[in-house]
Design a protein around this motif. Structure first.
Motif, short mmCIF file in Angstrom:
data_model
loop_
_atom_site.label_atom_id
_atom_site.label_comp_id
_atom_site.label_asym_id
_atom_site.label_seq_id
_atom_site.Cartn_x
_atom_site.Cartn_y
_atom_site.Cartn_z
N MET A 109 0.83 -1.19 0.00
CA MET A 109 0.00 0.00 0.00
C MET A 109 0.88 1.25 0.00
SD MET A 109 -3.10 -0.97 -0.10
CE MET A 109 -3.98 -2.51 0.08
N ILE A 110 0.46 2.27 -0.72
CA ILE A 110 1.21 3.51 -0.82
C ILE A 110 0.99 4.34 0.45
CG2 ILE A 110 1.47 5.64 -2.14
CD1 ILE A 110 0.54 4.08 -4.60
N ASP A 111 2.09 4.87 0.97
CA ASP A 111 2.03 5.81 2.09
C ASP A 111 1.33 5.22 3.32
OD1 ASP A 111 3.32 7.72 0.59
OD2 ASP A 111 1.45 8.58 -0.17
N TYR A 112 1.46 3.93 3.53
CA TYR A 112 0.87 3.34 4.73
C TYR A 112 1.74 3.68 5.94
CZ TYR A 112 -0.84 0.00 8.15
OH TYR A 112 -1.34 -0.59 9.30
N ARG A 113 1.13 4.22 6.97
CA ARG A 113 1.84 4.51 8.22
C ARG A 113 1.60 3.35 9.18
NH1 ARG A 113 3.68 9.09 10.77
NH2 ARG A 113 2.68 10.46 9.25
N ARG A 114 2.67 2.66 9.54
CA ARG A 114 2.54 1.51 10.41
C ARG A 114 1.90 1.93 11.73
NH1 ARG A 114 4.38 -3.72 10.91
NH2 ARG A 114 4.76 -4.43 13.03
N ARG A 115 0.97 1.10 12.21
CA ARG A 115 0.23 1.39 13.43
C ARG A 115 0.73 0.52 14.57
NH1 ARG A 115 -4.56 3.95 11.89
NH2 ARG A 115 -4.75 4.38 14.13
N ILE A 116 0.45 0.96 15.79
CA ILE A 116 0.85 0.18 16.97
C ILE A 116 0.18 -1.18 16.97
CG2 ILE A 116 0.68 0.10 19.50
CD1 ILE A 116 1.17 3.16 19.43
N ILE A 117 -1.07 -1.24 16.49
CA ILE A 117 -1.77 -2.52 16.46
C ILE A 117 -1.08 -3.51 15.53
CG2 ILE A 117 -3.37 -1.98 14.57
CD1 ILE A 117 -5.57 -3.37 16.15
N ASP A 118 -0.28 -3.02 14.57
CA ASP A 118 0.44 -3.93 13.68
C ASP A 118 1.38 -4.84 14.44
OD1 ASP A 118 -0.35 -3.54 10.89
OD2 ASP A 118 0.40 -1.50 11.11
N ASN A 119 1.98 -4.34 15.51
CA ASN A 119 2.87 -5.19 16.31
C ASN A 119 2.10 -6.36 16.93
OD1 ASN A 119 5.01 -3.41 15.81
ND2 ASN A 119 4.51 -2.16 17.58
N THR A 120 0.91 -6.06 17.43
CA THR A 120 0.06 -7.11 18.01
C THR A 120 -0.38 -8.09 16.93
OG1 THR A 120 -0.71 -5.55 19.69
CG2 THR A 120 -2.02 -7.54 19.36
N LEU A 121 -0.77 -7.55 15.78
CA LEU A 121 -1.20 -8.42 14.68
C LEU A 121 -0.05 -9.30 14.20
CD1 LEU A 121 -3.38 -5.86 12.72
CD2 LEU A 121 -4.21 -7.88 13.93
N ASP A 122 1.17 -8.76 14.13
CA ASP A 122 2.32 -9.58 13.73
C ASP A 122 2.47 -10.79 14.63
OD1 ASP A 122 2.95 -7.81 11.70
OD2 ASP A 122 4.60 -6.83 12.78
N GLU A 123 2.23 -10.56 15.92
CA GLU A 123 2.43 -11.63 16.90
C GLU A 123 1.28 -12.62 16.93
OE1 GLU A 123 3.32 -12.05 21.73
OE2 GLU A 123 3.09 -10.08 20.80
N LEU A 124 0.04 -12.14 16.79
CA LEU A 124 -1.12 -13.00 17.03
C LEU A 124 -1.80 -13.51 15.77
CD1 LEU A 124 -2.86 -11.12 19.98
CD2 LEU A 124 -1.17 -12.96 20.09
N GLN A 125 -1.90 -12.68 14.74
CA GLN A 125 -2.76 -13.02 13.60
C GLN A 125 -2.41 -14.36 12.93
OE1 GLN A 125 -1.99 -12.28 9.91
NE2 GLN A 125 -3.91 -13.34 9.39
N PRO A 126 -1.12 -14.70 12.76
CA PRO A 126 -0.83 -15.99 12.13
C PRO A 126 -1.33 -17.20 12.92
CG PRO A 126 1.09 -14.56 12.07
CD PRO A 126 0.11 -13.93 13.01
N HIS A 127 -1.61 -17.02 14.21
CA HIS A 127 -1.99 -18.15 15.06
C HIS A 127 -3.49 -18.19 15.38
CE1 HIS A 127 2.31 -18.69 15.65
NE2 HIS A 127 2.40 -17.40 15.96
N LEU A 128 -4.20 -17.13 15.06
CA LEU A 128 -5.63 -17.06 15.37
C LEU A 128 -6.43 -17.44 14.12
CD1 LEU A 128 -5.72 -13.67 17.31
CD2 LEU A 128 -5.67 -15.98 18.28
N ARG A 129 -7.40 -18.29 14.30
CA ARG A 129 -8.21 -18.67 13.14
C ARG A 129 -9.04 -17.50 12.63
NH1 ARG A 129 -10.22 -24.93 14.15
NH2 ARG A 129 -8.11 -25.79 14.35
N ALA A 130 -9.49 -16.66 13.56
CA ALA A 130 -10.26 -15.48 13.15
C ALA A 130 -10.04 -14.37 14.16
CB ALA A 130 -11.74 -15.82 13.04
N LEU A 131 -9.91 -13.15 13.66
CA LEU A 131 -9.86 -11.98 14.53
C LEU A 131 -10.70 -10.88 13.90
CD1 LEU A 131 -7.83 -9.52 13.34
CD2 LEU A 131 -6.11 -11.26 13.81
N SER A 132 -11.16 -9.98 14.74
CA SER A 132 -11.91 -8.84 14.23
C SER A 132 -11.19 -7.56 14.61
CB SER A 132 -13.34 -8.82 14.79
OG SER A 132 -13.34 -8.49 16.16
#
Length: 422
Positions: free
Chosen positions: A1-24
């Motif tokens: 994505m163009i000009d995407y500013r990394r968010r603090i929630i990205d750190n949490t998503l990096d850690e959890l999202q690959p292991h969770l079947r579903a997140l909202s």
């Protein structure tokens, strides 16, 4: 994505999202949920598009046939999608397969809670640290771990913080010229009243009254004013006032749209304190919305701070500065697996603006002061809290609008808002 500013929630998503079947990922419109989720998605179902709603309604099994991660965006436009995702998780979908983004389901929609299947994560407007205006030197996560080191200085002053209040934390709005920002914020609020409320199942019969209620709520920012008084302020002079149930519906609709971000009362995990107030502290999703509802731009807020209008320093500007701090600290705390509340005794003898509670029950107490210096009187509630809970107070902090981060002789940390980060 163009000009995407990394968010603090990205750190949490990096850690959890690959292991969770579903997140909202939920939060108000315009905070960047879709932009963040799309960076992680291999497939996207955009339910804001009628054609995609029709396809998925006819064949929900497409959810499991698409390559993952699958982003189901604006899920509330087809509320049954929540249950389709839940059932796919129950049927054994692979880890990291579903990301669901959007608001709450409309009133009357019957859906499963998703508990145990769909892990919720809240996304807020940009915190101070995410805005890139300064490099933080103090970390909330480090504070919670007992690290008492601090230092650093900033060139940001009151005028800069007032600009941040009015610029908003909505990524697409904050970079615009000031007049365009005001027009966008007005359009955002008009959209809430005219479109979002009806879509959530709350028809608005008197839009002017709802808009007045929103303005009254904004005027109560960072206070625990009871809802009846907010209603009275919104309908002064009206003979035919809306029923109490109507205004509670306003609150429920705004909550479902994630436009309210009230700070709950802190409930100690240990029996140190009694007779604590139980009222939430009112805040909207973004202080810029509150300022716009009150018709206050940067110049008007600065005039208020200088005492040349009825809005004096310590009232609305101080409340909005606290709101800006709380917006940021909510984001930092969630990243650190901590919770945020506020403390007020029932007789109003003592209050602490923000209490950040570690998972083990210990806390960091935070006072927010719109000032460029901190006096003894500004720390008295934090010292009282230390006297009451002792070692369960990890640290005590005053966030202010001054230059330096330092520690006072009484042990209280003093930190410019711009230097306080995750």
């Amino acid at each position: 994505m163009i000009d995407y500013r990394r968010r603090i929630i990205d750190n949490t998503l990096d850690e959890l999202q690959p292991h969770l079947r579903a997140l909202s990922i939920h939060g108000p419109k315009g905070v960047g949920k879709t932009a963040t989720a799309m960076r992680r998605a291999a497939s996207v179902i955009d339910l804001s598009l009628p054609a995609q709603r029709e396809i998925v309604a006819a064949d929900p099994s497409i959810l499991t046939r698409l390559p993952g991660p699958v982003l189901v965006d604006e899920w509330q436009r087809l509320p049954e999608m929540w249950d389709h995702v839940r059932r796919a998780v129950d049927a054994g979908s692979p880890p990291g397969h579903f990301i669901v983004a959007g608001s709450s389901a409309p009133r009357g929609a019957v859906i499963h809670s998703g508990a145990g299947r769909i892990v919720p994560m809240r996304m807020r407007p940009l915190s101070i640290a995410e805005r890139g205006i300064e490099t933080p030197t103090m970390s909330l996560a480090a504070l919670l771990d007992g690290n008492r080191d601090l230092g650093g200085s900033t060139a940001l002053r009151l005028t800069d913080y007032v600009e941040e209040i009015t610029a908003s934390g909505f990524p697409a709005i904050r970079g615009l010229p000031s007049r365009v920002r005001r027009a966008e914020l007005d359009a955002y609020l008009d959209n809430v009243v005219q479109r979002e409320f009806p879509e959530q199942g709350y028809p608005v019969r008197r839009p002017a009254v709802l808009r007045a209620w929103l303005a009254a709520y904004a005027a109560a920012t960072s206070t625990t004013t009871v809802y009846s008084k907010i209603l009275d302020a919104a309908t002064a002079g009206l003979a035919n006032k809306p029923a109490r149930g109507t205004t509670l519906a306003y609150r429920d609709a705004l909550s479902s749209l994630w436009l309210l971000d009230a700070i709950p009362p802190w409930i100690p995990s240990r029996n140190h304190l009694d007779r604590l107030g139980q009222s939430p502290k009112h805040q909207l999703a973004d202080p810029a919305l509150a300022a716009r509802l009150l018709g206050l731009d940067t110049a008007a807020l600065l005039r208020a701070e200088q005492g040349s209008t009825e809005l004096s320093a310590g009232t609305i500007l101080g409340a909005l500065f606290e709101h800006l701090a709380a917006l940021s600290i909510h984001t930092y705390a969630e990243a650190a697996e901590a919770r945020v509340g506020h403390l007020r005794t029932r007789n109003n003898d003592h209050e602490v603006d923000l209490i950040v509670q570690h998972a083990d029950g210990r806390v960091v107490g935070i006072e927010v002061k719109l000032a460029d210096r901190v006096e003894d009187a500004d720390t008295r509630h934090l010292r009282w809290l230390h006297d009451r809970i002792g070692k369960d107070l990890i640290d005590a902090v005053v966030i202010y609008a001054g230059e330096r981060a330092y520690r006072r002789r009484d042990g209280v940390a003093v930190v410019p808002l711009a230097l306080f980060g995750p």
